[in-house]
Design an enzyme around this catalytic site. Structure first.
Site, PDB file in Angstrom:
ATOM      1  CG  ASP A 238      -2.153   0.917   0.945  1.00 10.08           C
ATOM      2  OD1 ASP A 238      -2.075   1.758   0.022  1.00 10.08           O
ATOM      3  OD2 ASP A 238      -3.164   0.829   1.674  1.00 10.08           O
TER       4      ASP A 238
HETATM    5  C1  BGC Z   1      -4.885   3.447  -0.042  1.00 11.09           C
HETATM    6  C2  BGC Z   1      -5.013   2.506  -1.213  1.00 11.09           C
HETATM    7  C3  BGC Z   1      -4.812   3.278  -2.495  1.00 11.09           C
HETATM    8  C4  BGC Z   1      -3.462   3.948  -2.459  1.00 11.09           C
HETATM    9  C5  BGC Z   1      -3.143   4.767  -3.699  1.00 11.09           C
HETATM   10  C6  BGC Z   1      -3.591   4.234  -0.087  1.00 11.09           C
HETATM   11  O1  BGC Z   1      -3.557   5.215   0.909  1.00 11.09           O
HETATM   12  O2  BGC Z   1      -4.961   2.732   1.181  1.00 11.09           O
HETATM   13  O3  BGC Z   1      -6.267   1.877  -1.192  1.00 11.09           O
HETATM   14  O4  BGC Z   1      -4.952   2.428  -3.598  1.00 11.09           O
HETATM   15  O5  BGC Z   1      -3.412   4.830  -1.337  1.00 11.09           O
HETATM   16  O6  BGC Z   1      -3.869   5.950  -3.715  1.00 11.09           O
END
Ligand code: BGC
Length: 759
Positions: A238
Site C-alpha cells: 500500500d
Molecule cells: C490506499 C489505497 C490506495 C493507495 C493509492 C492508499 O492510501 O490505502 O487503497 O490504492 O493509497 O492511492
C-alpha cells in the site's frame, strides 16, 4: 480489432540475466506515484496503475500529489458497499469489464482494487469501499469484479491484505487475531478471489498482524498466499506501507509503491552486498515485475475509447440493483404515477451523496440527482414540490428550513425524505466516532412525520447507521447506500415502481451501536486492536447473542412476494472431498415481475469446536414473472462444511449432521433440512506435552497405554481419570508410572503414523 501497435512480449529470463543488481533493485521500487520503473536500455516499459476501483481515478501528470478532487472524468459506478447489495456476481462482472475498458482507453494497466476486507465494525471509515461482513459474499463478488476487469486485459490489485479493518492508526496498529479467526473470517475472501479469479496483483495492508507488518510478513505474503493458495501475481505495498524494504523483499513484497526515491533500492542493493538478503530473492521479485509488464502490454493500444452513455446506463442498472427496500408498511411504495402532490424533502435529493471520500474518489462523467429524476418522471401527472429541510454538513437545525419542509409535508399526499451521512462523516483516513445520522436530520424527520405520516425515507450512507431512534417514523425505507453517478435515476425508478427493488443487505443494520460485536475492542489502544469477538462478526455475533437487529443480513423487500418449496439435497461425500447440490423451487406469488436472492446457510450443530450458528455458503438470484416458478440449484463445496483445525493446521469436515437452511435473509428461513456427512474424525497428532486425555482417547495410543498399565494398582482407571487434564509427559514422570517419559516420542510416532493426522 487486431492490435498492431502493442509492443511484443518481453523475454523475462533473458532480461533477468542482462539486468544489473542495481537495475533489478530499481524495478522493485515505483518510478513515481503511479508507475513502475522502466529500464530503457533493455526496452522494459513502465506499467501504469491508478485508483478506483468503482471508477477510474487517473490524475493528470500536473495534478498535485494529494489532490483527490482532480482526475480525468470517469464513470462513477456504485462503490463496493452498494454493488455488494446486488448479490449479483454477473452484474459485478459487467461493471468490472466496463471499468477495464475505461482503463484501456486511459492507458492504465492496473486498477487498484477491489477491497475485500471485512466490515468488522460499522464505524470503519472505509466500509463503503468494502463489500460485506461475510467472507463468502465478499469473496464471490470480489472474484466477479476481478474477472470482469481482467477480461479486458487490465489487471487488478486485490487489497488490503490483510486485516485492514479500521482507519484509526491504520499505518501501524497491530491486529491481534487468532489463527482460526484469520482463516475463517479475515482471509477467505482474499483466498477465494486469488484461487477463483487470479488477480494480477495484490496490495498488502498498512497494519501489522500479530505484531508483524503485512509488508514484511513471510507467513502472509509467501506461505499462505503463494504456497497454500498458489498466487502467481505480484504483491505491491500500500502507498508508503513499507517498513524495512529488504525484509519485505525476503518476505515476498515484490514492489514498493509509490517511489521511495531510491531509498528502497539502495537498501536492497546494500543488503545483498552485506549478505543479509539473497540475490535470488531480488530476482524473484524482479521477475514478477517483468511478468506484470508482459501481462499489461497487449491491452495498451493507443486510440481506444469507451461508450460513456452505455457506461452511465450500466451504472444506473447497477444502482437500481443496489438499493435495498428495508420496510414498506401498507405498501406505501411504489408511488403511483397519478394522484396528489409528492413532497420531496432533503438537500440530499438535489445534492446527492454518491461515493465516499479518499483515494477512491472519482470525478464522474455526469451526475444525476433524484429530485430532477422524480420531477421528470412525474411531469404532467403528479405535482412534485421540494424543500431542502437541512444543510448537509450542519450540526444544528435551521428553523426556517424545517418550517418550510413541514409546510410542504402538510400540503402533500406523500413525503419522500432524503436523509444520510454528510461527506465529512465517513472517509478513508479516519473512523466514525458514532453511528448516528446528523441530529438536524432526525429532528426534521420527526417534524415532517408529525405533519404527514406517509413518509418514505431514502438513505444515503456508506456504512450502517443506527436505526433505533428514528426508523419507526418512516413508513417506507429505502437504503440507498452510495449509488454512484446514476443513482438519482435509479432511486426514481424504484420509488415509482418502474424497477422492482431486489437489493439485499450485505451487512447487518443493528438497532444501536451498543449492540455491535466490537464494543470495547474497536479501534483498540496502545497500538493494538484485539479481535476479541473472534469468529463472531456481523450476523454471526447477533445470532450467537440472540440480539434483535433493525434489519438482518440478507434482508431486502420487493414489490412482489416469493414462495419456496420442494427442497432437495444431493451429496457426493468422499471424506475430505464433499460437494452438495441444494435444489428448490422459487415461485413469484405476487403481482409484479421481481428478483429473489435465495441464500443458503449451513449449520454444524454437532461439532467438537465452537461454530457460528449459521454461515452463508451459497446464493443465487432468480428473475421471475408473476406466477412463474423456477428450479434453483446452489452448489456447496467442502469449504461450506469445514472449519480451520488449529491443531492440524488445515481445514476439517467433522463427520456428522449438518443443517441446510434456505433463506430469504439470515433471519428468515424458508426451507430447512439435515444432511449426514461422513467427513472425518479429526485426530490431532500426539506429542508428549499434550493432555493425558488426548492420549487415552486416541484410537491407537489409548488401547496401547491401557495395555501397558494393565494390572498396575496405582495407575488404574480411577486414577487415570483424575489425571486426564495433566500433560502426559508430566504423568510419565510420576513415581512408578509404568511408561518412561523417554518412550513417549516413539509411542506418539507409532500412533500418528497409523492415522492421517500425522500428515
Ligand atoms: C490506499 C489505497 C490506495 C493507495 C493509492 C492508499 O492510501 O490505502 O487503497 O490504492 O493509497 O492511492
Amino acid at each position: 480489432m487486431t492490435d498492431t501497435t502493442a509492443p511484443g512480449p518481453l523475454d523475462v529470463p533473458r532480461l533477468l540475466s542482462q539486468l544489473t543488481l542495481e537495475e533489478k533493485a530499481a524495478l522493485l521500487d515505483g518510478a513515481d506515484r503511479w508507475h513502475t520503473e522502466p529500464i530503457e536500455r533493455l526496452g522494459v516499459p513502465a506499467v501504469m496503475m491508478a485508483d478506483g476501483p468503482h471508477g477510474l481515478r487517473k490524475q493528470s501528470p500536473e495534478a498535485a500529489l494529494n489532490d483527490l478532487h482532480e482526475s480525468y472524468p470517469a464513470t462513477c459506478f456504485p462503490p463496493a458497499v452498494s454493488l455488494a447489495s446486488t448479490w449479483d456476481p454477473a452484474l459485478v462482472h459487467r461493471v468490472g469489464a466496463a471499468l477495464g475498458d475505461e482503463c484501456r482507453a486511459a492507458g492504465v494497466s492496473i486498477l487498484l482494487g477491489p477491497g475485500v476486507n471485512m466490515k468488522r465494525s460499522p464505524l470503519c471509515g472505509r466500509n463503503f469501499e468494502y463489500y460485506s461482513e461475510d467472507p463468502f459474499l465478499a469473496g464471490e463478488l470480489g472474484s466477479a469484479f476481478v474477472g470482469g476487469v481482467q477480461s479486458r486485459g487490465i489487471g487488478t490489485s486485490l487489497k488490503h491484505f490483510a486485516a485492514n479493518n479500521q482507519e484509526t492508526q491504520r499505518r501501524h496498529v497491530s491486529a491481534e487475531i487468532d489463527e482460526r479467526t484469520l482463516r475463517e473470517i479475515y482471509l477467505p475472501a482474499f483466498e477465494r478471489v486469488v484461487t477463483q479469479a487470479d488477480p494480477w496483483t495484490l496490495m498488502c495492508s498498512y497494519n501489522r498482524i500479530n505484531g508483524v507488518y503485512s509488508a514484511e510478513n513471510p507467513w502472509l505474503l509467501t506461505r499462505v498466499l503463494r504456497d497454500e493458495w498458489g498466487f502467481r501475481g505480484l504483491v505491491m505495498s500500500d502507498w508508503d506501507a513499507v517498513n524495512v524494504r529488504e525484509h519485505g523483499v525476503a518476505a515476498g513484497l515484490d514492489l514498493e509503491m509509490p517511489s521511495s526515491h531510491g531509498v528502497g533500492t539502495a537498501r536492497i542493493v546494500q543488503a545483498v552486498r552485506d549478505g543479509a538478503l539473497s540475490e535470488e530473492a531480488v530476482d524473484l521479485c524482479a521477475r514478477r515485475v517483468l511478468e506484470l509488464a508482459n501481462r499489461s502490454l497487449p491491452a495498451l493500444a493507443p486510440g481506444q475509447t469507451f461508450d460513456a452513455d452505455a457506461h452511465h446506463a450500466l451504472a444506473r442498472e447497477a444502482a437500481t440493483r443496489s438499493a435495498v427496500l428495508l420496510k414498506n408498511a401498507g405498501d406505501l411504495l411504489p408511488l403511483s404515477a397519478s394522484g396528489g402532490t409528492v413532497a420531496v424533502i432533503g438537500e440530499l435529493a438535489r445534492t446527492p451523496r454518491y461515493q465516499g471520500a479518499g483515494s477512491s474518489q472519482v470525478v464522474p462523467t455526469r451526475l444525476d440527482d433524484a429530485l430532477t429524476a422524480l420531477q421528470g418522471a412525474l411531469a404532467g401527472s403528479r405535482a412534485v414540490t421540494f424543500a431542502p429541510g437541512y444543510v448537509v454538513e450542519a450540526e444544528a437545525p435551521d428553523p426556517a428550513l424545517v418550517a418550510e419542509a413541514v409546510q410542504h409535508a402538510r400540503a402533500a399526499d406523500v413525503v419522500v425524505l432524503f436523509l444520510g451521512l454528510p461527506p465529512s462523516y465517513e472517509s478513508e483516513g479516519y473512523d466514525r466516532p458514532h453511528m448516528h445520522l446528523p441530529g438536524p436530520q432526525v429532528a426534521l424527520l420527526e417534524a415532517v412525520a408529525e405533519a404527514n405520516a406517509d413518509v418514505v425515507v431514502v438513505l444515503a450512507n456508506g456504512s450502517a447507521v443506527a436505526m433505533d431512534p428514528w426508523h419507526h417514523r418512516a413508513r417506507a425505507l429505502l437504503e440507498g447506500w452510495l449509488l454512484g453517478q446514476a443513482g438519482g435515476g435509479a432511486v426514481a425508478d424504484l420509488l415509482l415502481g418502474s424497477a422492482n427493488p431486489s437489493g439485499r443487505l450485505a451487512e447487518t443494520l443493528p438497532l444501536a451501536y451498543a449492540h455491535t460485536p466490537t464494543i470495547g475492542t474497536f479501534p483498540g489502544e496502545h497500538g493494538q486492536v484485539r479481535y476479541g469477538e473472534g469468529l463472531l462478526i456481523g450476523y454471526r455475533w447477533y445470532d450467537a447473542h440472540r440480539i434483535d437487529v433493525a434489519y438482518p443480513f440478507g434482508h431486502g423487500l420487493s414489490y412482489t412476494t416469493f414462495g419456496y418449496s420442494d427442497l432437495q439435497t444431493e451429496a457426493r461425500d468422499a471424506g475430505r472431498e464433499v460437494s452438495v447440490q441444494v435444489s428448490l423451487t422459487v415461485t413469484n406469488t405476487g403481482q409484479r415481475a421481481g428478483r429473489e436472492v435465495v441464500q443458503v446457510y449451513v449449520t454444524d450443530p454437532e461439532c467438537s469446536v465452537f461454530r457460528p450458528e449459521a454461515e452463508l455458503k451459497g446464493f443465487a438470484a432468480v428473475d421471475l414473472e408473476p406466477g412463474q416458478s423456477v428450479r434453483v440449484t446452489i452448489a456447496l463445496d467442502e469449504r461450506a462444511f469445514s472449519y480451520w483445525h488449529v491443531g492440524l493446521a488445515r481445514w476439517v469436515i467433522e463427520g456428522g449432521t449438518f443443517g441446510i437452511r434456505v433463506c430469504s435473509s439470515s433471519r428468515d428461513t424458508r426451507l430447512a433440512t439435515d444432511l449426514e456427512l461422513a467427513g472425518e474424525d479429526p485426530l490431532q497428532p500426539l506429542s508428549p506435552e499434550l493432555p493425558t486425555a488426548m492420549w487415552l482417547d486416541h484410537p491407537i495410543a489409548g488401547p496401547r497405554i491401557r495395555e501397558l498399565l494393565e494390572g498396575d494398582p496405582e495407575y488404574d482407571d480411577y486414577r487415570m481419570d483424575r489425571l486426564r487434564e495433566n500433560p502426559f509427559d508430566r504423568v510419565a514422570r510420576m513415581r512408578g508410572f509404568p511408561i518412561p517419559e523417554a518412550e513417549l516420542p516413539a509411542l506418539a510416532a507409532q500412533a500418528n503414523a497409523s492415522t492421517d493426522a500425522g500428515a
